[in-house]
Scaffold this motif. Structure first.
Motif, PDB file in Angstrom:
ATOM      1  N   UNK A 179      55.423 -96.273 -64.758  1.00 19.06           N
ATOM      2  CA  UNK A 179      53.919 -96.379 -64.378  1.00 19.06           C
ATOM      3  C   UNK A 179      53.830 -97.088 -62.970  1.00 19.06           C
ATOM      4  N   UNK A 180      53.159 -96.648 -62.249  1.00 19.69           N
ATOM      5  CA  UNK A 180      52.690 -97.529 -60.914  1.00 19.69           C
ATOM      6  C   UNK A 180      51.457 -97.698 -60.691  1.00 19.69           C
ATOM      7  N   UNK A 181      51.066 -99.015 -60.305  1.00 11.96           N
ATOM      8  CA  UNK A 181      49.714 -99.323 -60.012  1.00 11.96           C
ATOM      9  C   UNK A 181      49.235 -99.498 -58.659  1.00 11.96           C
ATOM     10  N   UNK A 182      48.296 -98.740 -58.253  1.00 13.56           N
ATOM     11  CA  UNK A 182      47.869 -98.720 -57.074  1.00 13.56           C
ATOM     12  C   UNK A 182      46.545 -99.542 -56.974  1.00 13.56           C
ATOM     13  N   UNK A 183      46.427-100.905 -56.105  1.00 13.53           N
ATOM     14  CA  UNK A 183      45.120-101.392 -56.006  1.00 13.53           C
ATOM     15  C   UNK A 183      44.212-100.724 -54.839  1.00 13.53           C
ATOM     16  N   UNK A 184      43.161-100.487 -55.122  1.00 13.86           N
ATOM     17  CA  UNK A 184      42.234 -99.710 -53.949  1.00 13.86           C
ATOM     18  C   UNK A 184      42.160-100.642 -52.720  1.00 13.86           C
ATOM     19  N   UNK A 185      41.948-102.002 -52.949  1.00 14.06           N
ATOM     20  CA  UNK A 185      41.413-102.322 -51.894  1.00 14.06           C
ATOM     21  C   UNK A 185      42.361-102.626 -50.503  1.00 14.06           C
ATOM     22  N   UNK A 186      43.921-102.633 -50.853  1.00 16.87           N
ATOM     23  CA  UNK A 186      44.663-102.731 -50.055  1.00 16.87           C
ATOM     24  C   UNK A 186      45.707-101.587 -50.036  1.00 16.87           C
ATOM     25  N   UNK A 187      45.559-100.549 -51.093  1.00 12.65           N
ATOM     26  CA  UNK A 187      46.588 -99.482 -51.437  1.00 12.65           C
ATOM     27  C   UNK A 187      47.806 -99.868 -51.655  1.00 12.65           C
ATOM     28  N   UNK A 188      47.963-101.095 -52.120  1.00 11.77           N
ATOM     29  CA  UNK A 188      49.531-101.620 -52.495  1.00 11.77           C
ATOM     30  C   UNK A 188      49.986-101.050 -53.593  1.00 11.77           C
ATOM     31  N   UNK A 189      51.293-100.709 -53.844  1.00 11.61           N
ATOM     32  CA  UNK A 189      51.753-100.284 -55.242  1.00 11.61           C
ATOM     33  C   UNK A 189      52.572-101.292 -55.648  1.00 11.61           C
ATOM     34  N   UNK A 190      52.663-101.251 -57.118  1.00  8.96           N
ATOM     35  CA  UNK A 190      53.494-101.939 -57.882  1.00  8.96           C
ATOM     36  C   UNK A 190      54.113-101.116 -58.704  1.00  8.96           C
ATOM     37  N   UNK A 191      55.355-101.246 -58.794  1.00  3.75           N
ATOM     38  CA  UNK A 191      56.146-100.528 -59.924  1.00  3.75           C
ATOM     39  C   UNK A 191      56.898 -99.398 -59.098  1.00  3.75           C
ATOM     40  N   UNK A 192      57.443 -98.243 -59.743  1.00  4.58           N
ATOM     41  CA  UNK A 192      56.833 -98.122 -60.976  1.00  4.58           C
ATOM     42  C   UNK A 192      57.793 -98.871 -62.130  1.00  4.58           C
ATOM     43  N   UNK A 193      57.318 -98.831 -63.271  1.00  6.28           N
ATOM     44  CA  UNK A 193      58.043 -99.744 -64.367  1.00  6.28           C
ATOM     45  C   UNK A 193      57.905 -98.943 -65.649  1.00  6.28           C
ATOM     46  N   UNK A 194      58.657 -98.980 -66.575  1.00  8.12           N
ATOM     47  CA  UNK A 194      58.452 -98.270 -67.762  1.00  8.12           C
ATOM     48  C   UNK A 194      58.031 -99.552 -69.076  1.00  8.12           C
ATOM     49  N   UNK A 195      57.962-100.619 -68.376  1.00  7.37           N
ATOM     50  CA  UNK A 195      57.580-101.689 -69.505  1.00  7.37           C
ATOM     51  C   UNK A 195      56.035-101.760 -69.516  1.00  7.37           C
ATOM     52  N   UNK A 196      55.492-101.381 -70.641  1.00  7.73           N
ATOM     53  CA  UNK A 196      54.195-101.634 -70.648  1.00  7.73           C
ATOM     54  C   UNK A 196      53.679-103.002 -70.540  1.00  7.73           C
TER      55      UNK A 196
END
Lengths: 705, 324
Positions: free
Chosen positions: A142-159
Motif C-alpha cells: 500500500x502506498x499513501x499519496x497526500x494530495x497537498x504536496x503529492x508526496x508518497x509514503x510506502x509501499x508497505x504491506x504492514x497495515x
C-alpha cells in the motif's frame, strides 16, 4: 523505500519482532527440559528389573506423553508471540499475487472544512481509509499519496504502518491537487510494469478547491487498475472565503516631511474578491475588517440573493509614521466552516520617492505635456529631470526608476546600452514616438530592445479621429483608475498612430477603436528586468488630443506607479509556490523569536503557512515584509459532481464508490487471526495443565504395593 | 507365642531405634531386650516346654513340679511331666548380596549403624535382615533350639554351625555385624552348598529381598522341599521399593550389574507397582506351593512381626514332627 512485512505461509505480521520473540520463546521449555534432564539424580536401585519392566511397558506411552507435553509447552510461547505479532491472513497467498494499492488522501486546505457532523473532511477521509484497510487483504503493498504536496509514503504491506501514516496526516494550507495525485499514482503503476493488479483508493471531501485545474486532460488509466473512492460529499457547508486581495498599488509613497498625508489616494486601496459556498448563506451582510498597524478600517457588504461572488474595493489604513513597509490583515466575518480562508495577509512596500528621467529635446514653442502630467502638484516625492538624449551618459540613469523617452530618434546607438542596463537593473522605460515623421530610429530600437512587439516605420493617419478603447490587459496596469477609465477615454481622439505589431506576450493596455494598439507593455520579467511601455502616438496634439484631456494626468501617474510597482520582485506570495529569494532567514511577524523558515543559501523558499514574514539577510535588519496566503480559489468547499469526478480519469469503468457501489464479492475479508491464535493458546494452556496432571497422576495417587 | 512383641518390644525392635545404635553388639543387645520384653509380656510364656502327662511323685523329684491342684482333688502327690523340645534345628540364611545394601530411611549422623548403613547413611535392607536374624537367633536359642547362620550371596560367604548353647549367640552376632558384598544372589548355588552340609530336617529361615528370578528361587525351594526341610522366607524390601513414590527424574543404577536407566519415576509408578505385585504374587505362590511360609518385611517396620511368624511356624513345625 519498500517496507515489507514478513510473510509466513499466508500470514502477515504487523509486529514481526514479537513473532521472533515467540519463536525464541520455544527455547524456554526446551531449556527447562534439558536442564531437568541434566539435573537427574543418580540412584542405586536394587529392584532394577522391576524398573526395567515398568519402563518397557510404559516407554512408548511415556515418551508420547512427554513429547505431547513438551510440544504443548513449546507451542505456548510460540503462539503467544504469534498472537502479539498480530498476524493477518494473507489471502493473496492463495488467490495469487498481491494488489498494489494506492491511497490518495486529501490533506489540503479544504480538508479543514467542517461538515455538518462537526468533523473535518480530513477526519472523514481518514475514517474512509481505515474502513477501506479493513477490506484489504494482508500482504498487499500500500502506498499513501497526500494530495497537498503529492508526496508518497510506502509501499508497505504492514497495515499498522499504513494506519499510523494515515493517523499522522495533518491538514495543510496548500491547495489539494487531486488530478496530480492521480497522475503520481498512475506513474507509480506504470513504473511497476510487472503485470500485477493495482487499485487506487480516493479519500477526499470532493471540494471544488481540490480540483485544481479542471481544464487539464484527464489521466489515462487502463482496465488493470481498479478505482474506488469514498462517498462523495453532496452538501456544501457554509463557507465564506476571501478569494484574493490585490492592492491597487504594491507600494506607498513616503511623504518627504513624514506627515500622514497621503500623496495618492489610489495607493491605499485594494480589490478584494469574496466568494461563498454552501446553501444560501444565512447572513445577508459580511463585515470586512482591515487592520494595518494601529489603524483599521471596516466595511460591510450586502449579499443579494443568489450572488456567490463579490469583487469590491477596500481602503487600506496606511499608517505612514515610519519608513517601514505596511502590513495589513484583511478579515471577513462571521467565521464559518473553514476559518482558514477568512483572513488574508497583505503588504505594501514603502517607496521614498520616484526618480524619473525624460529624454527629450523640446522644440522651441512646443509644450512638454509629460512633465505637467507627472508632477501636477510639484510633489517632492517625484523627482523629474530632463536631459537631451544625445548627452545621455551612464551616470544619468543611476538611481532612476523610470526613463521616459520622448525623442527615441535622438538616442545615439551607443547610448542604447545604458537603457538596456537600466532595464536589467529593474528600471522601466516609457517610450513615445517622436512627433516628427522621421522614423528611421525604429530599426535600431527593434534590434536592440528585447520587447514583444515591433515598431513599424509607417504611420497610420486617420481621416476621422479615432477613439481609445479598453482591453483585457488594462486591469493589470490601470487598476486604480479602472472604474473611471471608460469615462476618461471617451473624449480622447487619435488622429494618427505609429503602427506597432504586437507579438506573443505583448500586453495591450489601450487600443484604438480601430483595433490598433495604442498603449502596450512588456510583461514583468522573471529575471527582475523592468518593463517597457510604449505609446503609439507622441504626446503631441497633432497626433492626439490626449495631452489636453483629463485622462492625461491619471494615465501617466498610474503608468509610473504601475511601472514602479512592477520593479523588483514581489513580496506577495502564494503558499506552496516556490519563491526565489536571497540568502537570509524568514521570521514570522507573529512570533519573531521563532523563525519558521531558516535557510542560508536558498535558491527557492516555499511558504506553507499564511502570514507576514520578515526576511533578515545574514542576520541584519529586516529587509522587507513578505506576505503569504492560500492559493486563490483553493478553499472552495462547493462539492464537485459525479461528472467532474468521472472526468478526473480516462478509465473504462471509472470510480467505484466504497460502501455502496462496491459488490461484496470484491471485498476480501482479511480478518486478524489473532483471536483464533489466542483461542488456541487458551485451549493449549488448559490442555497442558490437564495433560501434565493426567500424565503425572501417580504423584497424586497412592495405590500401594 | 503368636505375638512375642508388645508395645515395649515394638519400640525396642523398631528400625528407628535400632538404626541409631552402633556398633552391632549394642544393636544386638537392644534386639535381645526387645525380644525378651516381648516374652515377658506374652501370656503364652513357657509354651516352649509343652505339658505331656502326670506321674506319681517319687522321692528326689523337685517339689516345684508338684501339681497341687491334683493333690487337692485326689489327695495324691503327682508331678507334671513336660515334653522336651531340644531337637529343632534352625538355620538362618541372610542375603548379603549387593542389592541388600539399598535403603531409603536416613540414619541420623553420628549414631552409627552397620558398615553398610554407614556408607549409605541409611537403614538398609541388610540392616533390617541382620536385626531380624539376630532377634530370631536369640529367640530360638532361648527355646534351646540349635541355631545355625549363613551369609550368602552367590554362595555361602560366612557360616556358623548349629548349636544350642547360649554363648553361640555372640558368634552369630559377630557374623551378622559384617557388611554386604558386591556379588549377586545365587539361590541355587547357595542351596546346594547349604544342603550339602545339613542332612537332618531343619527349619530354614531365609532372609532376602527375593528380587531374583523366580525360576531360580523355585529351583532352590524345590531342593529344600525335596530334602524335607521347612522354609520360612522373610522378604525384606525397602519402603521405597514397595511404594516407589520418587518424584524427581532419576538415573537408576542396578546395584548388582552395570544396567542403568533414566526414567521419570512418577511416569512409571503404576507400572512398577504392577510389576512388583506380579513378582510378589509369583514368589508367594511358588513358596506356598511348596508349603513354605512367606512374609514381606518393610524395612521401616519393626522386626517383631517377623519373630511372630517364625515363632508360629516353629510351633507348628514342632507339633507336626514330634506329634507323630
Amino acid at each position: 523505500m519498500v517496507v515489507e512485512s514478513p510473510h509466513i505461509i499466508g500470514l502477515v505480521f504487523i509486529t514481526p519482532w514479537m513473532a521472533l520473540l515467540g519463536i525464541a520463546g520455544i527455547l524456554i521449555p526446551l531449556a527447562i527440559h534439558l536442564l531437568f534432564r541434566r539435573r537427574r539424580t543418580t540412584m542405586e536401585w536394587a529392584a532394577m528389573h522391576l524398573v526395567q519392566q515398568a519402563w518397557a511397558s510404559r516407554k512408548s506411552r511415556v515418551r508420547i506423553e512427554q513429547m505431547l507435553l513438551l510440544i504443548s509447552r513449546c507451542l505456548i510461547p510460540l503462539l503467544l508471540g504469534l498472537a502479539l505479532a498480530q498476524p493477518l491472513f494473507d489471502s493473496n497467498w492463495f488467490s495469487g499475487g498481491p494488489v498494489n494499492r494506492y491511497i490518495i488522501i486529501e490533506d489540503g486546505i479544504t480538508s479543514m472544512t467542517r461538515t455538518d457532523s462537526g468533523r473535518t473532511d480530513l477526519e472523514n477521509a481518514k475514517d474512509s481509509v481505515l474502513r477501506y484497510l479493513e477490506t484489504v487483504p494482508a500482504g498487499d503493498p500500500i502506498t499513501v499519496i497526500t494530495m497537498s504536496d503529492n508526496t508518497t509514503t510506502g509501499p508497505t504491506t504492514n497495515p499498522e504502518t499504513i494506519r499510523r501514516i494515515i493517523s499522522g496526516i495533518e491538514s495543510s494550507h496548500l491547495p489539494s491537487d487531486l488530478r496530480t495525485s492521480v497522475s503520481v499514482a498512475s506513474d507509480l503503476i506504470e513504473a511497476l510494469d510487472d503485470g500485477s493488479r493495482s487499485e487506487i483508493m480516493l479519500a477526499t471531501g470532493y471540494r471544488r478547491g481540490s480540483l485544481s485545474d479542471g481544464r487539464r486532460d484527464p489521466v489515462v488509466l487502463d482496465g488493470s487498475v481498479d478505482l474506488v473512492r469514498n462517498t462523495r460529499q453532496t452538501s456544501a457547508p457554509d463557507n465564506l472565503r476571501i478569494v484574493d486581495v490585490v492592492p491597487n498599488r504594491s507600494f506607498v509613497l513616503a511623504d518627504a516631511d513624514g506627515s500622514e498625508r497621503l500623496r495618492n489616494a489610489h495607493s491605499s486601496t485594494a480589490t478584494i474578491t469574496i466568494a461563498r459556498d454552501g446553501p444560501e448563506y444565512p447572513q445577508t451582510s459580511t463585515s470586512i475588517l482591515v487592520r494595518g498597524g494601529t489603524r483599521e478600517s471596516n466595511r460591510n457588504i450586502e449579499w443579494s440573493e443568489g450572488r456567490r461572488t463579490i469583487v469590491t474595493t477596500i481602503d487600506l489604513p496606511v499608517d505612514r509614521t515610519s519608513d517601514a513597509d505596511e502590513a495589513f490583515g484583511v478579515e471577513i466575518l462571521p467565521t464559518d466552516s473553514l476559518p482558514e480562508d477568512n483572513l488574508w495577509y497583505l503588504n505594501m512596500g514603502s517607496v521614498d520617492g520616484i526618480d524619473m528621467l525624460i529624454l527629450d529635446r523640446p522644440a522651441p514653442g512646443s509644450t512638454s505635456w509629460i512633465p505637467y502630467a507627472l508632477d501636477p502638484m510639484s510633489s517632492d516625492t517625484m523627482s523629474l529631470r530632463t536631459i537631451d538624449p544625445v548627452s545621455l551618459i551612464e551616470s544619468d540613469i543611476r538611481g532612476t526608476d523610470i526613463i521616459i523617452v520622448v525623442r527615441p530618434d535622438l538616442v545615439p546607438s551607443d547610448s542604447m546600452r545604458h537603457l538596456i542596463t537600466h532595464l536589467e537593473s529593474g528600471g522601466s522605460i516609457i517610450i513615445a514616438p517622436p512627433a516628427s515623421m522621421n522614423h528611421g530610429w525604429v530599426d535600431s530600437w527593434n534590434s536592440e530592445l528585447d520587447v514583444p512587439w515591433e515598431w513599424d516605420q509607417q504611420v497610420r493617419i486617420h481621416d476621422r479621429p479615432t477613439g481609445l478603447s479598453i482591453t483585457d490587459d488594462m486591469v493589470d496596469h490601470l487598476r486604480s483608475i479602472g472604474t473611471e477609465l471608460e469615462t476618461l477615454l471617451t473624449p480622447v481622439a487619435v488622429e494618427r498612430i505609429q503602427i506597432i505589431t504586437p507579438r506573443d506576450g505583448c500586453e495591450t493596455i489601450l487600443g484604438t477603436t480601430n483595433g490598433d494598439p495604442f498603449l502596450i507593455a512588456s510583461p514583468p520579467s522573471r529575471s527582475g528586468s523592468g518593463s517597457v511601455i510604449a505609446f503609439a502616438s507622441p504626446m503631441n496634439t497633432d497626433w492626439t488630443d490626449l495631452p489636453t484631456r483629463p485622462l492625461m494626468v491619471p494615465l501617466f501617474q498610474e503608468l509610473i506607479r504601475d511601472a514602479v510597482s512592477r520593479n523588483g520582485t514581489t513580496s506577495q506570495h502564494t503558499i506552496g509556490v516556490p519563491v526565489e529569494s536571497t540568502p537570509g532567514r524568514f521570521e514570522s511577524m507573529r512570533s519573531t523569536r521563532l523563525p519558521i523558515i531558516d535557510f542560508l543559501n536558498p535558491e527557492t523558499v516555499v511558504f506553507d503557512t499564511p502570514g507576514h514574514w520578515i526576511l533578515r539577510e545574514d542576520g541584519s535588519n529586516p529587509d522587507r515584509i513578505h506576505s503569504s496566503n492560500i492559493a486563490p480559489g483553493s478553499s472552495s468547499t462547493s462539492p464537485i459532481d459525479d461528472i467532474e469526478i468521472r472526468a478526473l480519469v480516462d478509465h473504462p469503468v471509472g470510480w467505484i464508490e466504497l460502501d455502496s457501489d462496491r459488490p461484496d464479492s470484491t471485498v476480501v475479508n482479511s480478518a486478524s487471526v489473532t483471536r483464533y491464535i489466542i483461542l488456541i493458546l487458551l485451549v493449549l494452556a488448559v490442555g497442558e495443565t490437564v495433560l501434565s496432571r493426567l500424565f503425572t497422576h501417580s504423584r497424586y495417587r497412592n495405590p500401594g504395593a | 507365642m503368636t505375638d512375642p512383641t508388645g508395645i515395649r518390644a515394638e519400640s525396642y525392635l523398631s528400625p528407628e531405634t535400632l538404626s541409631q545404635l552402633a556398633p552391632f553388639d549394642l544393636r544386638a543387645r537392644m534386639i535381645v531386650e526387645g525380644v525378651r520384653s516381648g516374652f515377658h509380656a506374652s501370656p503364652q510364656q513357657g509354651l516352649s516346654v509343652q505339658f505331656k502327662q502326670h506321674r506319681p511323685y517319687t522321692a528326689g523329684d523337685d517339689v516345684k513340679h508338684l501339681d497341687w491342684k491334683v493333690y487337692a482333688r485326689t489327695d495324691r502327690l503327682s508331678v507334671k511331666q513336660y515334653e522336651q523340645e531340644t531337637n529343632l534345628d534352625i538355620v538362618v540364611l541372610v542375603d548379603c548380596s549387593a542389592s541388600m545394601r539399598f535403603g531409603s530411611m536416613g540414619v541420623k549422623a553420628g549414631w552409627g549403624g552397620t558398615r553398610a548403613s554407614g556408607s549409605t547413611s541409611s537403614w538398609t535392607k541388610f540392616d533390617h535382615a541382620t536385626a531380624t536374624a539376630t532377634a530370631i537367633a536369640w529367640m530360638c536359642l532361648q527355646q534351646s533350639d540349635r541355631v545355625g547362620l549363613s551369609l550368602f550371596s552367590n554362595g555361602i560367604k560366612q557360616t556358623i554351625g548349629r548349636t544350642s548353647s547360649i554363648g553361640h549367640w555372640r558368634r552369630i552376632v559377630s557374623v551378622l555385624s559384617s557388611e554386604p558384598v558386591d556379588d549377586t544372589t545365587d539361590f541355587e548355588r547357595t542351596t546346594e552348598q547349604v544342603l550339602s552340609k545339613i542332612t537332618n530336617r531343619s527349619l530354614f529361615v531365609v532372609i532376602s529381598d527375593f528380587l531374583q528370578d523366580p525360576a531360580s528361587i523355585r529351583s532352590s525351594m524345590a531342593r529344600f522341599r525335596h530334602n524335607k526341610h521347612d522354609v520360612i522366607c522373610l522378604q525384606v524390601l525397602d519402603h521405597q521399593e514397595i511404594e516407589f513414590d520418587l518424584q524427581d527424574p532419576s538415573l537408576f543404577l542396578d546395584m548388582e550389574s552395570d544396567d542403568r536407566l533414566r526414567v521419570d519415576p512418577p511416569a512409571i509408578r503404576d507400572a512398577y507397582i504392577e510389576a512388583l505385585a506380579s513378582h510378589q504374587e509369583e514368589i508367594r505362590s511358588l513358596l506356598t506351593g511348596f508349603g513354605f511360609d512367606h512374609h514381606l518385611l518393610d524395612s521401616r517396620e519393626p522386626v517383631g512381626p517377623a519373630l511372630a511368624r517364625v515363632a508360629a511356624r516353629r510351633s507348628s513345625w514342632l507339633k507336626s514332627h514330634h506329634g507323630r
